[in-house]
Write an enzyme that holds these catalytic residues in place. Structure first.
Site, PDB file in Angstrom:
ATOM      1  N   THR A 130       0.673  -1.260  -0.013  1.00 28.91           N
ATOM      2  CA  THR A 130      -0.095  -0.113  -0.006  1.00 28.91           C
ATOM      3  C   THR A 130       0.814   1.492   0.012  1.00 28.91           C
ATOM      4  O   THR A 130       1.854   1.301   0.585  1.00 28.91           O
ATOM      5  CB  THR A 130      -0.975  -0.002   1.286  1.00 28.91           C
ATOM      6  OG1 THR A 130      -1.611  -1.340   1.370  1.00 28.91           O
ATOM      7  CG2 THR A 130      -1.978   1.085   1.436  1.00 28.91           C
ATOM      8  N   GLU A 167      -6.528  -5.505   3.309  1.00 26.52           N
ATOM      9  CA  GLU A 167      -6.762  -6.614   2.204  1.00 26.52           C
ATOM     10  C   GLU A 167      -7.915  -6.536   1.276  1.00 26.52           C
ATOM     11  O   GLU A 167      -8.405  -7.563   0.986  1.00 26.52           O
ATOM     12  CB  GLU A 167      -6.955  -7.908   3.311  1.00 26.52           C
ATOM     13  CG  GLU A 167      -5.796  -8.143   4.167  1.00 26.52           C
ATOM     14  CD  GLU A 167      -4.364  -8.257   3.731  1.00 26.52           C
ATOM     15  OE1 GLU A 167      -4.216  -8.638   2.617  1.00 26.52           O
ATOM     16  OE2 GLU A 167      -3.400  -7.764   4.352  1.00 26.52           O
TER      17      GLU A 167
END
Lengths: 667, 667
Positions: A142, A424
């Protein structure tokens, strides 16, 4: 202290043997014993009991405690030779429940990614040291400006054939890695997801392994900035971090090359199936279903036991104040979520089994079910996370004002589990991925193909009216769910089709149907869980008394769900107003049926007080004494009179208060 | 830094003048200017800017900062002679937004209760010193085992005619006062709610005023234990406390005696109307509606601006990643809540007006509308708190993962506002109180009485089918809400009646209809807000361009609400499947209509960055730079290498780690 008589009474009145239900939940009596054995190792451990309570730890203390506990538990796991994944998790839940573990990602993401994507050479180099904690890693994907849509990541790895190195760079502020756990202070290695450039061509996202901190003094290596991202509403024991590269050179073999490869001269060799790289994420998503069920069930233990000992508002003037759990409105807060918790616990078990089965196939090169697994994991992850996050918060409020203090234990459970809605794979994106799969499957069914497995209901013959009646058969209930799911998938699919026919590009058409697609995905997941729950409770090996109460829960799960989404079941006339009345009335009847077993049903989750860490959810029900004891641990009670009394309140009262503006402190 | 071009574009494209809408919200252009002037006093103040950021303060630092800021702002208010309640609140929101203020209860509950319930003599003794902070008080009602049901409180005040004193006692653990703000460390006086006993008879709950800490050294007085209740998920700047009495004697004139009196010999003289004592609570409940709207709108500013600058997932392959706000699914997260925020802002204003109007009547002895006000305040408090608490959390998740860090500002807004669901009357109990009023009114309407004001719709002629069609008239929408509210009130009322006829005591019958009663109360509140919103947007003085966008918001509020509760509108066939389709399709059309004005609509709330304290909600949209700067302030970044590296990680990696179990620390 003696067990509160209200709880004693509740337990005595249960219609089934709690231990037998616990055995159903944890895979048999032996596993229950083993789980308790593992819990007790931690509860009785002197070192593990030597820390101050989490609710009074500063940010740095939270982090340090987690690091120490993590290292210690990993040592225990090694010393005791606990190899099973589930058994390890039992030990850990006893020791760091709801706190988060900085080194968790090392084990759940760093090592598995090397195992999955590394060449034999890379495995030999990194795996053993990682398992022995000689190196500590994280999974850095990320970025500050990029989350779920991983193709949008900006970090670059540009191959330089001259030196046979990759140049790793963070070209913008938005490309800085942000959020990976253990990145802030803990790790010295990372699996890095970056765009691979070679010979001026971008080959998309690839995984690299590289060192970011010195093995000698833990300082970040030249060209690298890394640190913690700051305080959050929870997970403050974990050093979620940032990572920025300023043209850092790493050798060619930093690319994890089991599937995708890059030759010395910069020739890129793509993997046979590019989706294979996402295996780890699918695994984590499968785990999340069970994890959400766990959080929800822990909050249920707390709220249900408290509702049984808490008395409020006389029902009849002058009478005793009744147990809160006897209010129908309280039952509505607890029991539907109780049924959801059981539904998701069973779903989590099934998801993991499916993952291991299909993953074994993938390892053999059989990729047939990968898309189905991906779609299901995406949908169920979002569905269970959404229900559990809202549910745990609802249960907090079902405890009245006391739910808000850390004494209740529920805020900690909630802050620990609610990120599952976004990490996720952000929930809405997950629903849309699931929906995309459903629309495809729907098109196949519509074209006459016979679908298998849990998609087969798309082949069901279309019926106009439900035959649901007062007898409330599970067949009718499942039919109603499947009918409505098919209808909603069809609505979304037809709308997309007609927009495309009208000249819109498919992507824009999909966006204009986003709300319908999400509705369809939820309907599908809901139907899947209802059906799965109904099949689990029919297993012949379950004790009849246990099976009876599970059937009641399963029916409640089904009828309450219809109640909440009633319009969707009525819109095409499949259910009519009379049937809607039946659904509402049966919901209340089922509340009454569950009522005598409510405490036993949460006891069966088998969470000891040490895991719940809740004044309200204690097994013995002595909640008020516990709340009073909790109060005494407040940092504000260390001194009877605060320093601020002398500096501020006293002069304020005496009318002599002066205000000096100190220069602002940076921290 | 320059304003992000996406935000510039959004602002330029708005169809109305933001300033004009802001003026509608805050009561005219002049008040807007005054509000900004008051905000700026704080923003530009050297002392107020001298504290370290809240997200890094320890519990004690949070408390101390709040005390200092509170004292300082009260001084400013006095020095600048700011007497208006609303103006004071503007100043304070600029200085301690979402932090909570330990001395707030002194001003919002302690002083008003003395004003309302004190005799002239008591007012003379306590009011001036309280206003000058020579004494600091709190309002001590809630006990560890007793919340909303105040008749159940256990603290006793037993009159001893021999000495003309009350003996104040906490007879059980559950009777310990728990939660009152300022009780932990700050106050030296309390208004205490306790059961008055005289001559062996309990006369129920009464308010007493007494001192609990020494005026000399702030220590608790003999027989009194008091302290902080410990850390909570939020409000940690406030010293919510406990208070325990061990037969403490206070003089007879401690009883606040404007209405209820006790003569020297112990003769009790009851108040003329016992409900009059609850006036302060009704006032606070009325305030909560507006406060919830405020929190919701602040979260909306953050989530909407961020959605306009955040880009994710290409819609077309190879195209630019679109603004997240262009996803229909994101619009569904933002726009319905945007309409709710406007609806509640207007409702909050109306509620306060109604309170002041009816309260003026009560002061004159006219009590006709007290029950109506009580019912409405209870219902709307619960309704707005529920929608806002769920809404703010939904908006947090609409910001993806970044919503979870304190950098987003939303967790702080949420932890500050969510207690409104339980304090000042737990939501479910509030709905039930509202429903009880509705059932009574329904019986009156059914018996042919003509009801007035906002209950008059119970007299509407019954219609079988809605005439709602594609033109989506507000008349049809309001009719649908009112029809459904009447039906649901009728369902609950009839059910209670039939249970009573079947021999059940009325209280038990009510309990068995608890779920239906809550549904009815929500339907009533929803209908009330829709109608109120519709009437506000029709005010002729509103600029036509502003009115147009408000009408769109109002319609969205109405159609989205039907969508969410579709089954209730369809169950008796009032709306049919075709009309349900219209509702769904119109919702999406309205999203598209609101889209170009979304940023302007949140700009109009007029919350400066200093109040939002959010990296994501900045006016200039430079969110990623701000997130990176926020990260750098983490306590974990004070040292490049943590102490725990040397004590734990290094030895772990080197295989030399030893674990010493220190004795557990108490704190």
């Amino acid at each position: 202290m003696a067990v509160n008589p209200d709880l004693q009474k509740e337990r005595a009145a249960a219609t089934f043997d709690t231990e037998k239900l616990t055995a159903v939940l944890y895979g048999g009596k032996k596993m229950v014993q083993r789980r308790r054995y593992l819990h007790n190792i931690i509860f009785e451990d002197k070192y593990m009991n030597s820390f101050k309570p989490w609710w009074n730890r500063s940010r740095i203390e939270q982090y340090e405690t987690a690091i120490k506990k993590g290292a210690y538990m990993n040592k225990l796991i090694k010393d005791l030779n606990i190899t099973d994944f589930l058994e390890q998790s039992y030990l850990k839940e006893a020791g760091s429940n709801h706190e988060g573990q900085p080194m968790g990602v090392h084990q759940s993401m760093f090592i598995p990614t090397i195992e999955k994507l590394g060449t034999n050479e890379q495995k030999a180099k990194y795996l053993e040291p990682a398992k022995q904690f000689k190196i500590i890693g994280t999974y850095a994907q990320t970025e500050i400006g990029h989350g779920t849509y991983i193709r949008g990541l900006e970090t670059t790895a540009t191959y330089d054939p001259q030196t046979e190195e990759f140049v790793i760079n963070s070209p913008t502020v938005s490309s800085i890695k942000y959020w990976p756990a253990a990145l802030g202070s803990t790790c010295n290695h990372v699996v890095l997801m970056a765009q691979l450039y070679s010979r001026g061509v971008c080959h998309g996202m690839h995984a690299f392994i590289l060192q970011i901190r010195s093995m000698k003094d833990h300082r970040t290596l030249p060209g690298i900035s890394a640190g913690d991202i700051g305080n959050k509403i929870g997970f403050n024991a974990v050093d979620n971090g940032f990572l920025k590269f300023d043209n850092v050179r790493v050798p060619r073999n930093s690319l994890l090359s089991r599937y995708a490869k890059l030759e010395r001269d910069g020739t890129y060799i793509p993997p046979e199936n590019p989706r294979i790289a996402y295996g780890t994420m699918v695994f984590i998503r499968s785990l999340i279903v069970g994890a959400c069920a766990k959080s929800l069930s822990q909050a249920l233990v707390i709220a249900t036991r408290y509702s049984a000992v808490r008395r409020q508002t006389e029902i009849r003037p002058g009478g005793e104040e009744p147990q809160v759990i006897d209010y129908q409105t309280q039952q509505e807060k607890l029991f539907p979520l109780l049924s959801s918790a059981y539904a998701f616990l069973f779903s989590g078990t099934v998801m993991l089994k499916e993952y291991f089965r299909i993953n074994a196939d993938i390892d053999k090169g059989i990729l047939d079910e990968m898309a189905a697994l991906h779609g299901l994991a995406a949908g169920l992850k979002a569905f269970s996370a959404e229900v559990a996050s809202n549910g745990v918060d609802k249960l907090r409020m079902a405890c009245g004002g006391h739910g808000y203090t850390h004494a209740s234990g529920i805020p900690k459970i909630w802050t620990y589990m609610t990120p599952t809605c976004t990490y996720e794979g952000e929930n809405t994106v997950m629903y849309l991925q699931c929906a995309r799969y459903l629309v495809k499957q729907y098109a196949q069914a519509a074209s006459g193909q016979t679908l298998v497995g849990f998609m087969s209901y798309l082949n069901n013959p279309v019926k106009q009216r439900s035959s649901l009646n007062d007898s409330l058969s599970m067949v009718d209930l499942i039919e109603a769910y499947e009918h409505t799911a098919v209808r909603l998938i069809k609505v979304a699919a037809s709308k997309i089709q007609s927009l495309v026919k009208g000249g819109l590009p498919i992507e824009e058409a999909r966006n204009r149907c986003g709300v319908s697609l999400v509705v369809a995905a939820k309907a599908h997941c809901h139907a899947f869980v209802v059906k799965l729950f109904a099949s689990v409770v029919k297993q012949p090996e379950i004790d009849p008394a246990v099976a009876r109460v599970l059937v009641t829960l399963c029916k409640l799960y089904a009828v309450y769900g219809i109640n909440q989404r009633l319009g969707e079941f009525m819109q095409d006339g499949f259910l009519d107003g009379r049937q809607a009345d039946i659904i509402l009335n049966k919901t209340l009847t089922l509340f009454a049926e569950i009522r005598p077993n409510a405490v036993a049903l949460v006891d069966a989750f088998d969470y000891p007080d040490q895991i719940l860490q809740s004044c309200l959810g204690r097994y013995d029900g002595n909640v008020y004494e516990a709340l009073y004891e909790y109060a005494k641990t407040s940092p504000l009670n260390e001194k009877e009179v605060q320093d601020s009394y002398y500096t501020t309140l006293k002069p304020l009262m005496e009318g002599t208060l002066k205000f000096d503006a100190a220069p602002p402190s940076k921290l």
